[in-house]
Design a protein around this motif. Sequence first.
Motif, short mmCIF file in Angstrom:
data_model
loop_
_atom_site.label_atom_id
_atom_site.label_comp_id
_atom_site.label_asym_id
_atom_site.label_seq_id
_atom_site.Cartn_x
_atom_site.Cartn_y
_atom_site.Cartn_z
N ARG A 39 4.20 -54.50 38.95
CA ARG A 39 2.80 -54.50 39.39
C ARG A 39 2.51 -55.70 40.27
O ARG A 39 3.16 -56.73 40.18
CB ARG A 39 1.84 -54.44 38.22
N VAL A 40 1.51 -55.50 41.11
CA VAL A 40 1.01 -56.57 41.97
C VAL A 40 -0.24 -57.12 41.31
O VAL A 40 -1.16 -56.37 40.98
CB VAL A 40 0.71 -56.01 43.38
N LEU A 46 3.17 -61.30 41.92
CA LEU A 46 3.64 -60.00 41.42
C LEU A 46 4.34 -60.19 40.09
O LEU A 46 4.66 -61.32 39.70
CB LEU A 46 4.56 -59.32 42.44
N ARG A 77 -4.53 -58.10 48.53
CA ARG A 77 -3.88 -57.47 47.38
C ARG A 77 -3.32 -56.09 47.75
O ARG A 77 -2.19 -55.75 47.43
CB ARG A 77 -4.86 -57.33 46.22
N ARG A 81 0.49 -54.87 47.75
CA ARG A 81 0.85 -53.70 46.93
C ARG A 81 1.56 -52.64 47.77
O ARG A 81 2.55 -52.06 47.33
CB ARG A 81 -0.42 -53.12 46.29
N GLU A 85 5.02 -52.85 45.54
CA GLU A 85 4.88 -52.24 44.21
C GLU A 85 5.84 -51.07 44.01
O GLU A 85 5.92 -50.18 44.84
CB GLU A 85 3.44 -51.80 43.95
#
Length: 166
Positions: A39-40, A46, A77, A81, A85
């Motif tokens: 996940r970010v 991260l 963000r 991502r 991600e």
Amino acid sequence: MHLMKGWRVLCVVLGLGLIALCACGSESACGPSAGVVSRVVDGDTLVLQSGERVRYLLVDTPESTGGKLECFGTEARDFNRSLVEGRLVQLEYGEACTDRYGRLLAYVTVDGQEVNSLLAEGGYACVLYVSPAGKSRRSEFEALESSARRAMRGMWGRCSPVSCAR
């Protein structure tokens, strides 16, 4: 004949040693050299599937967590991502392994592109230098930030004031 047998044994031992060295290549003195991003957290942090938290070296993005939403924090963000991600990333460490919060400090690369540089270049991040981490590449990142500022890329063209600018 006895001498040939000794050479064969030596070659086998050296070969096994090389195999062992290659098998250990997935770790550096600081931590893993690669991992899958589970996940970010935000624009500059991260979490790997292995549980390590990684903070990008030399960049600071506007906040988008903890109830504090700064201008361009969501964009930073989301950009981060979109790059990492669920993907396998490579980690390269600088002069310090961790920050005061215990996060690994690294340059993060995905598909041959360094995310730290992309964040600075695209106007998603300011340079954050905390000695000694990133000392060898500080001027490179300052030049990327300066270029983004002049071109009014990202937060430099949309936010006034820019929250991470000092």
